[in-house]
Design an enzyme around this catalytic site. Structure first.
Site, PDB file in Angstrom:
ATOM      1  N   GLU A 259     106.908  72.114  38.188  1.00  0.00           N
ATOM      2  CA  GLU A 259     107.548  73.431  37.911  1.00  0.00           C
ATOM      3  C   GLU A 259     108.981  73.407  38.452  1.00  0.00           C
ATOM      4  O   GLU A 259     109.565  74.545  38.431  1.00  0.00           O
ATOM      5  CB  GLU A 259     106.677  74.610  38.185  1.00  0.00           C
ATOM      6  CG  GLU A 259     106.647  74.936  39.362  1.00  0.00           C
ATOM      7  CD  GLU A 259     105.101  74.059  40.024  1.00  0.00           C
ATOM      8  OE1 GLU A 259     104.740  74.671  41.128  1.00  0.00           O
ATOM      9  OE2 GLU A 259     104.912  73.260  39.611  1.00  0.00           O
TER      10      GLU A 259
ATOM     11  N   ASP B 154     102.964  73.930  29.305  1.00  0.00           N
ATOM     12  CA  ASP B 154     103.974  73.006  28.890  1.00  0.00           C
ATOM     13  C   ASP B 154     104.916  73.754  28.079  1.00  0.00           C
ATOM     14  O   ASP B 154     106.490  73.561  28.054  1.00  0.00           O
ATOM     15  CB  ASP B 154     103.431  72.259  27.995  1.00  0.00           C
ATOM     16  CG  ASP B 154     102.570  71.114  28.713  1.00  0.00           C
ATOM     17  OD1 ASP B 154     102.655  71.085  29.948  1.00  0.00           O
ATOM     18  OD2 ASP B 154     101.637  70.431  28.332  1.00  0.00           O
TER      19      ASP B 154
ATOM     20  N   ASP C 130     112.440  76.960  41.016  1.00  0.00           N
ATOM     21  CA  ASP C 130     111.200  76.726  41.025  1.00  0.00           C
ATOM     22  C   ASP C 130     110.229  77.798  40.029  1.00  0.00           C
ATOM     23  O   ASP C 130     110.632  79.142  40.405  1.00  0.00           O
ATOM     24  CB  ASP C 130     110.393  76.668  42.361  1.00  0.00           C
ATOM     25  CG  ASP C 130     109.046  76.186  42.450  1.00  0.00           C
ATOM     26  OD1 ASP C 130     108.656  74.991  42.306  1.00  0.00           O
ATOM     27  OD2 ASP C 130     108.128  77.095  42.315  1.00  0.00           O
TER      28      ASP C 130
ATOM     29  N   ASN D  34      99.358  78.700  34.617  1.00  0.00           N
ATOM     30  CA  ASN D  34      98.492  77.482  33.816  1.00  0.00           C
ATOM     31  C   ASN D  34      97.003  77.685  34.153  1.00  0.00           C
ATOM     32  O   ASN D  34      96.405  77.462  32.808  1.00  0.00           O
ATOM     33  CB  ASN D  34      98.743  75.937  34.739  1.00  0.00           C
ATOM     34  CG  ASN D  34      99.434  75.075  33.784  1.00  0.00           C
ATOM     35  OD1 ASN D  34      99.766  75.370  32.866  1.00  0.00           O
ATOM     36  ND2 ASN D  34      99.954  74.070  34.481  1.00  0.00           N
TER      37      ASN D  34
END
Length: 283
Positions: free
Chosen positions: A190, A163, A146, A154
């Site tokens: 993620e 991305d 993770d 983000n």
């Protein structure tokens, strides 16, 4: 000049040799020896005319039959051409359909962002390797990874940068698995998952550490991470030899629990879980 004309010979010579020569050389329809009667001559001529007309009719029928056969031959040629054209069209459409189906299948099992297999493919692959591990009595390891504090990444850098970050992480994970049956997928968001057949817990942990070092060398800046100035991963590693009474979910839950412990204990670390033993934390 008219070879089909029927000939009737009236002759006073009745010896067989002369008659035979006349029939052979002149190709006679009939011969009549003297003396003859007008009635016999009439009947012979009528028969000859009737035979002639029958031959003409037969010739006409043969001619029409030849025309029909030629028309049929031309029709068969045209039909064969059309069939070949249709067969070529069908073959081309079939190839297009097969290509489209392959593309559709690829899209249905591939994550569009990272080009890794998606969760659907992972579920099927894990079941497949689970059965192989039962058959071969070999260990099967699973790694859940993770991205640490990805929401903060983000929020600060924007979704486009997020991305790109996930794509870089996916490349690092893909490069870390070298054997043909090793498998990397994007589980969601993620979170990533790695399936390692014929791999014990220590080997799986080593792969996790290699991923940590490779990702660190990428220097993906993360100013809002609470554990590092670069993007890092938390890992949950689990391993077992299936006995046939358990299910792949048991392995997944063990790795998921190890990942939860890694996050709870500070992130940017690896927690391993042998399922039957308590997790250890070699950070």
């Amino acid at each position: 000049m008219s070879p089909n004309t029927l000939k009737i010979m009236l002759t006073g010579q009745a010896n067989l040799e002369a008659v035979g020569n006349a029939l052979k050389l002149a190709k006679l329809y009939r011969y009549m020896a003297k003396p003859w009667t007008p009635e016999d001559l009439k009947v012979t001529v009528l028969e000859a005319v009737h035979s002639y007309l029958q031959d003409r009719k037969l010739d006409e029928q043969n001619y029409r039959l030849q025309l029909l056969n030629e028309q049929l031959r031309q029709a068969n040629i045209e039909l064969e051409r059309v069939v070949n054209e249709q067969a070529a069209i069908i073959a081309a459409r079939t190839a297009e359909l097969q290509t489209a189906n392959k593309e559709l299948m690829h899209l249905s099992v591939t994550d569009p962002l990272t080009e890794l297999p998606n969760r659907r493919y992972f579920d099927a692959y894990l079941r497949q390797e689970w059965l192989a591990a039962i058959r071969d009595r070999q260990p099967l390891s699973l790694i859940l990874a993770d991205v640490d504090y990805f929401k903060a990444y983000n929020d600060h850098y924007g979704h486009h940068a997020g991305d790109l970050c996930l794509q870089q992480v996916a490349q690092v994970l893909q490069q870390a698995v070298q054997r043909p049956r090793d498998f990397v997928a994007r589980y969601g968001g993620e979170e990533f998952v790695i399936v390692l057949p014929n791999t014990d817990l220590g080997e799986a942990e080593l792969i996790g550490r290699q991923i940590q070092h490779t990702l660190q060398d990428c220097h993906i800046v993360h100013e809002h991470s609470q554990v590092s100035h670069c993007v890092t991963l938390s890992f949950g590693v689990a391993c077992l030899i299936p006995l046939g009474v358990a299910s792949p979910l048991e392995l997944f839950n063990a790795a998921d629990k190890a990942l939860y412990d890694a996050k709870r204990q500070g992130r940017n670390c690896i927690v391993v879980n042998s399922i039957n033993n308590s997790p250890t934390v070699p950070c």
